[in-house]
Design an enzyme around this catalytic site. Structure first.
Site, PDB file in Angstrom:
ATOM      1  N   SER A  63       0.796  -1.242   0.000  1.00 39.84           N
ATOM      2  CA  SER A  63       0.000   0.000   0.000  1.00 39.84           C
ATOM      3  C   SER A  63       0.819   1.279   0.000  1.00 39.84           C
ATOM      4  O   SER A  63       0.253   2.374  -0.100  1.00 39.84           O
ATOM      5  CB  SER A  63      -0.953   0.002   1.201  1.00 39.84           C
ATOM      6  OG  SER A  63      -2.013  -0.891   0.995  1.00 39.84           O
TER       7      SER A  63
ATOM      8  N   LYS B 152       0.099   3.637  -2.702  1.00 38.00           N
ATOM      9  CA  LYS B 152      -0.997   4.606  -2.599  1.00 38.00           C
ATOM     10  C   LYS B 152      -0.488   6.037  -2.420  1.00 38.00           C
ATOM     11  O   LYS B 152      -1.261   6.994  -2.565  1.00 38.00           O
ATOM     12  CB  LYS B 152      -1.925   4.246  -1.436  1.00 38.00           C
ATOM     13  CG  LYS B 152      -2.731   2.963  -1.638  1.00 38.00           C
ATOM     14  CD  LYS B 152      -3.803   2.845  -0.552  1.00 38.00           C
ATOM     15  CE  LYS B 152      -4.607   1.562  -0.663  1.00 38.00           C
ATOM     16  NZ  LYS B 152      -3.984   0.434   0.039  1.00 38.00           N
TER      17      LYS B 152
ATOM     18  N   SER C 164      -5.947   3.378   4.760  1.00 36.93           N
ATOM     19  CA  SER C 164      -5.390   2.701   3.591  1.00 36.93           C
ATOM     20  C   SER C 164      -6.463   1.891   2.867  1.00 36.93           C
ATOM     21  O   SER C 164      -6.221   0.775   2.394  1.00 36.93           O
ATOM     22  CB  SER C 164      -4.228   1.778   4.008  1.00 36.93           C
ATOM     23  OG  SER C 164      -3.501   1.344   2.882  1.00 36.93           O
TER      24      SER C 164
ATOM     25  N   LYS D 282       2.822   6.529   5.103  1.00 35.94           N
ATOM     26  CA  LYS D 282       2.063   5.441   4.502  1.00 35.94           C
ATOM     27  C   LYS D 282       2.650   4.073   4.856  1.00 35.94           C
ATOM     28  O   LYS D 282       3.837   3.831   4.651  1.00 35.94           O
ATOM     29  CB  LYS D 282       2.016   5.589   2.984  1.00 35.94           C
ATOM     30  CG  LYS D 282       0.993   4.679   2.330  1.00 35.94           C
ATOM     31  CD  LYS D 282      -0.409   5.159   2.627  1.00 35.94           C
ATOM     32  CE  LYS D 282      -1.439   4.085   2.430  1.00 35.94           C
ATOM     33  NZ  LYS D 282      -1.382   3.033   3.488  1.00 35.94           N
TER      34      LYS D 282
END
Length: 428
Positions: free
Chosen positions: A70, A73, A130, A259
């Site tokens: 992720s 992202k 997320s 993140k």
């Protein structure tokens, strides 16, 4: 006669200008890079970057392309914020959940097909929790399809100068097998990033869209008013978690993003950012074996940075440079104009570094920019600060206006310069 004198004087002026450039720009050798430190990380790769300069302070296997999970992202976040800033979408724009978005696996806020939410709420779900379903919904809204959005991600990767191996196939970072029937048809391979790539994406987010931190620093938030439980931020290191029973042992002073990511292929990954004493660092760790370890390894990396380095302002804004306080110009009422730095120049250095370890060099702009009229603030040169193999630059700008000289002034100046140079040539 005037044409002849003017031609001679032009040649002399160019020669003098070149000589001035050669004498002003004399870089001294910088120190060799420090011996790499061993932080004994339990991770596949890692990197540490200072956020305002992009200087790399530590790296370990930083160029190996790995599944980022992720952390991919971050590029989705960048493109969403770019679309908002450009006016393509608004924070209050309603986003409709497609069948695909409602069926995507992994972390999600359980969006139902046809469910609508604002861009701002979807972005909160993407940045805090997320949420894969929110990421897909936003990607489809902006790109038309997620595959088109992934192509936008790859185009932006090229703009950022990411490695040739950097590649995106979707907005979430999920592997092709996880996508099932929704796997892209026209994009091959898997999503891959190196630790350096991830740091560069984070650097660009913080440079262009620092408002992302207003979302990523939130420990928990309800997506819908009717929800019985809030979205809990996967980032256990948030400083605002310092009083939270489950996470306070991981909370890190000044940390407010950025993140996390995890899949079976990627292991546990984390791109973190924290600010202390005016210096913001970006850390990336990839491929740790457990969820807690990605934060424990991040702490080692950030501790190394904050313990050993500081962001040092070597030159202030509007400062004179001793080696080049003025720049020679042509066709002006004056033959020189004072120059100052356009902005401050800071560089990351070891704490306690002596002043003589910083090298300052200046150079005038090319001749085409050194012709009157000159306006205050016009770029007339550059200054470079060097330390331990790193460099930071700033423009040198005119400190005042200089009008163009009249033809009669320039004529008599040319005659004067001609005879002065002739006398010097005879007596030398």
């Amino acid at each position: 006669m005037f044409r002849y004198v003017k031609k001679i004087c032009s040649v002399v002026a160019v020669t003098l200008l070149l000589n001035a450039s050669l004498t002003l720009v004399q870089p001294t050798p910088v120190q060799a890079a420090d011996t790499p430190v061993d932080l004994k990380l339990n991770a596949k790769s890692a990197i540490l970057m200072e956020a305002s300069t992009g200087q790399i302070l530590y790296e370990y296997n930083a160029d190996e392309a790995l599944p980022p999970a992720s952390m991919a992202k971050m590029m989705t976040e960048y493109l969403v914020m770019e679309a908002i800033k450009s006016g393509k979408i608004d924070k209050t724009t309603m986003v409709t959940t497609s069948k695909y978005a409602s069926e995507v696996i992994g972390s999600q806020i359980l969006l139902a097909e046809g469910e609508q939410a604002t861009v701002d709420d979807m972005f909160s779900a993407l940045s805090i929790y997320s949420a894969n379903d929110a990421a897909v919904a936003l990607a489809e809204h902006i790109g038309g399809t997620e595959e088109n959005f992934a192509k936008m991600m790859n185009e932006k990767a090229k703009e950022f100068g990411l490695s040739e191996q950097a590649h995106f196939i979707n907005a979430t970072g999920l592997g092709r097998a996880d996508l099932g029937k929704y796997a892209p048809q026209n994009l091959q391979g898997e999503t891959l990033l190196s630790a350096r790539d991830a740091a560069i994406i984070a650097y660009n987010i913080l440079k262009d869209h620092k408002e992302v931190l207003e979302y990523t620093k939130i420990p928990a938030k309800k997506f819908r008013e009717r929800d019985t439980t809030p979205m809990i931020n996967w980032n256990w290191m948030l400083w605002d978690n310092r009083n939270t029973t489950n996470f306070k042992r991981y909370a890190y002073e000044g940390l407010d993003g950025l993140k996390t990511g995890s899949t079976n292929e990627a292991g546990y990954c984390f791109t973190g950012t924290a600010e202390r004493n005016g210096m913001r660092l970006i850390s990336v760790v990839m491929g740790t074996e457990t969820e807690p370890s990605r934060f424990e390894e991040t702490r080692k990396v950030l501790d190394y940075g904050f313990t050993n380095f500081e962001l040092k302002q070597v030159l202030g804004a509007k400062a004179e440079i001793d080696s080049m306080k003025t720049v020679n110009i042509k066709k002006g009422v004056k033959t020189q104009v004072p120059v100052v730095t356009e902005t401050a120049v800071s560089i990351v250095a070891k704490k306690g570094a002596a002043a003589d370890q910083f090298t300052i060099t200046a150079a005038p702009a090319d001749e085409s920019k050194l012709i009157a009229p000159i306006t205050q603030g016009q770029v007339l040169g550059t200054v470079k600060v060097s330390y331990n193999g790193n460099e930071q630059t700033a423009n040198l700008v005119a400190a005042e206006d200089v009008e163009q000289g009249s033809w009669i002034r320039l004529f008599f100046r040319a005659i004067k310069d001609f005879f002065v140079d002739t006398v010097k040539g005879v007596t030398s």
